[in-house]
Write an enzyme that holds these catalytic residues in place. Structure first.
Site, PDB file in Angstrom:
ATOM      1  N   ASP A 105      22.652  -4.404  26.009  1.00 19.37           N
ATOM      2  CA  ASP A 105      21.666  -3.819  25.104  1.00 19.37           C
ATOM      3  C   ASP A 105      21.511  -2.320  25.414  1.00 19.37           C
ATOM      4  O   ASP A 105      22.513  -1.605  25.443  1.00 19.37           O
ATOM      5  CB  ASP A 105      20.353  -4.614  25.219  1.00 19.37           C
ATOM      6  CG  ASP A 105      19.311  -4.260  24.178  1.00 19.37           C
ATOM      7  OD1 ASP A 105      19.398  -4.750  23.050  1.00 19.37           O
ATOM      8  OD2 ASP A 105      18.400  -3.472  24.514  1.00 19.37           O
ATOM      9  N   TYR A 154      13.138  -3.012  12.402  1.00 20.25           N
ATOM     10  CA  TYR A 154      12.397  -2.912  13.655  1.00 20.25           C
ATOM     11  C   TYR A 154      12.485  -1.533  14.298  1.00 20.25           C
ATOM     12  O   TYR A 154      11.485  -1.013  14.809  1.00 20.25           O
ATOM     13  CB  TYR A 154      12.845  -4.005  14.630  1.00 20.25           C
ATOM     14  CG  TYR A 154      14.185  -3.786  15.300  1.00 20.25           C
ATOM     15  CD1 TYR A 154      14.258  -3.450  16.643  1.00 20.25           C
ATOM     16  CD2 TYR A 154      15.382  -3.948  14.592  1.00 20.25           C
ATOM     17  CE1 TYR A 154      15.487  -3.268  17.262  1.00 20.25           C
ATOM     18  CE2 TYR A 154      16.598  -3.760  15.205  1.00 20.25           C
ATOM     19  CZ  TYR A 154      16.654  -3.417  16.534  1.00 20.25           C
ATOM     20  OH  TYR A 154      17.862  -3.225  17.152  1.00 20.25           O
ATOM     21  N   TYR A 234      13.921   3.972  21.891  1.00 21.94           N
ATOM     22  CA  TYR A 234      14.197   3.995  20.452  1.00 21.94           C
ATOM     23  C   TYR A 234      13.717   5.305  19.827  1.00 21.94           C
ATOM     24  O   TYR A 234      14.354   5.821  18.900  1.00 21.94           O
ATOM     25  CB  TYR A 234      13.498   2.818  19.778  1.00 21.94           C
ATOM     26  CG  TYR A 234      14.052   1.472  20.195  1.00 21.94           C
ATOM     27  CD1 TYR A 234      15.133   0.908  19.522  1.00 21.94           C
ATOM     28  CD2 TYR A 234      13.493   0.758  21.253  1.00 21.94           C
ATOM     29  CE1 TYR A 234      15.644  -0.328  19.893  1.00 21.94           C
ATOM     30  CE2 TYR A 234      13.997  -0.477  21.634  1.00 21.94           C
ATOM     31  CZ  TYR A 234      15.073  -1.010  20.955  1.00 21.94           C
ATOM     32  OH  TYR A 234      15.590  -2.226  21.327  1.00 21.94           O
ATOM     33  N   HIS A 297      21.734 -12.974  21.549  1.00 18.58           N
ATOM     34  CA  HIS A 297      21.656 -11.613  22.079  1.00 18.58           C
ATOM     35  C   HIS A 297      21.541 -11.564  23.602  1.00 18.58           C
ATOM     36  O   HIS A 297      22.181 -10.733  24.241  1.00 18.58           O
ATOM     37  CB  HIS A 297      20.465 -10.895  21.454  1.00 18.58           C
ATOM     38  CG  HIS A 297      20.357  -9.461  21.872  1.00 18.58           C
ATOM     39  ND1 HIS A 297      21.344  -8.526  21.603  1.00 18.58           N
ATOM     40  CD2 HIS A 297      19.397  -8.792  22.564  1.00 18.58           C
ATOM     41  CE1 HIS A 297      20.986  -7.342  22.089  1.00 18.58           C
ATOM     42  NE2 HIS A 297      19.819  -7.486  22.681  1.00 18.58           N
TER      43      HIS A 297
END
Length: 320
Positions: A105, A154, A234, A297
């Site tokens: 990730d 998201y 993010y 995931h």
């Protein structure tokens, strides 16, 4: 070989304190394990045991913003240079000139960029879920590309300071985590006017790959450190894209094994599944092995034995 117990320590490096969990012989070849969102060093618990049993020194830090590491509140403290800088500073602290690295990730992104920025420090890498894609000079701005997925996407909801944190606060921390840990491919975009955390559904039954005790360990740390640090990764996406301009078109020269789950949102959505199989990916990472296995995931936890087998055998081939 006895894998030994997990040892914990903190190092003051690169202006922050980084917590590290370590397992295996201190004189074994080092493997740096970089976790993703929303996880901790604990996500690598199965791999740490397998690596240590084969004589490797497994080192799993909490990345900045997570767990028992420092968590600056300013998004600017989470550029990719800060994240990879922490890793390089940690290697310097340990006096390790060259290591193996694994990432998942956001940790996959950090692992790729460690290979890009400092190939001299990496013997070989194992990357889970997120493939490397070279930056292109004429690519659209990241935020513009994200906008095409709509307001409910998201990552778009994560951009606004405090928005996701306020939405998450409507639930206990364990429920927030379980909602993300239960995520499926079609879950990344909420309907109009709905917060992503309200849209996501936590599995009604216990997840087979994480015990209630382990979920409690995660929840305890996130309750303490909060979600702002992790969400700041993010919020730096656009800045990071601009910072990578000097590496337009750059290839990864380090040997890499890439492992993807066949139901992983990171590896199978938005055309990524096709890219993983493409000649372009193999051209961008010339010394590449790709393995797609059954799973979602959080692959190194859900399919621990298979990931252990793939990772250990690959790293042993570069060690011996």
């Amino acid at each position: 070989m006895d894998a030994g117990e997990v040892r914990h320590w903190n190092a003051d490096v690169n202006g922050v304190s980084i917590h590290v969990a370590e397992r295996g012989p201190e004189d074994g070849p080092a493997v740096l394990l970089l976790h993703g969102f929303p996880e901790l060093w604990l996500s690598w618990r199965h791999q740490m045991a397998a690596l240590a049993a084969r004589g490797f020194r497994a080192l799993a830090p909490d990345l900045r913003g997570y767990g028992d590491s420092s968590a600056p509140s300013d998004p600017a403290a989470y550029s990719i240079f800060h994240i990879v800088g922490d890793v390089v500073a940690l290697l310097d602290h340990l006096q390790l000139t060259k290591v193996f690295v694994a990432g998942h990730d956001w940790g996959a992104h950090a692992a790729w960029l460690l290979c890009l920025f400092r190939p001299d420090r990496v013997r070989a890498a194992v990357v889970l879920g997120v493939p490397y894609s070279a930056r292109h000079a004429h690519a659209r701005p990241i935020t513009e590309a994200f906008a095409a997925f709509g307001e409910g996407f998201y990552i778009n909801q994560f951009q606004e300071a405090g928005r996701a944190e306020s939405a998450f606060a409507r639930y206990d921390v364990a429920t927030v985590l379980k909602k993300f840990y239960s995520i499926e491919i079609d879950d990344v975009t909420a309907p109009p006017g709905v917060e992503i955390i309200d849209f996501l559904e936590a599995s009604p039954s216990p997840l087979p790959w994480i015990s209630e005790e382990e979920l409690g360990q995660y929840a305890e740390k996130f309750h303490k450190s909060g979600f702002t640090g992790p969400l700041n990764y993010y919020r730096m996406s656009e800045t990071n894209s601009r910072l990578l301009a000097p590496w337009n078109g750059a290839k990864i020269t380090v040997p890499v094994k890439f492992i993807a789950g066949d139901k992983d949102i990171g590896a199978q959505s938005f055309g990524t599944g096709e890219y993983i199989k493409s000649a372009e990916f193999k051209s961008t990472v010339p010394d590449l092995e790709v393995t797609v296995i059954e799973g979602h995931h959080f692959l190194q936890q859900e399919q621990a034995e298979r990931v252990n087998s793939e990772m250990v055998s690959y790293l042993v081939s570069w060690w011996l």
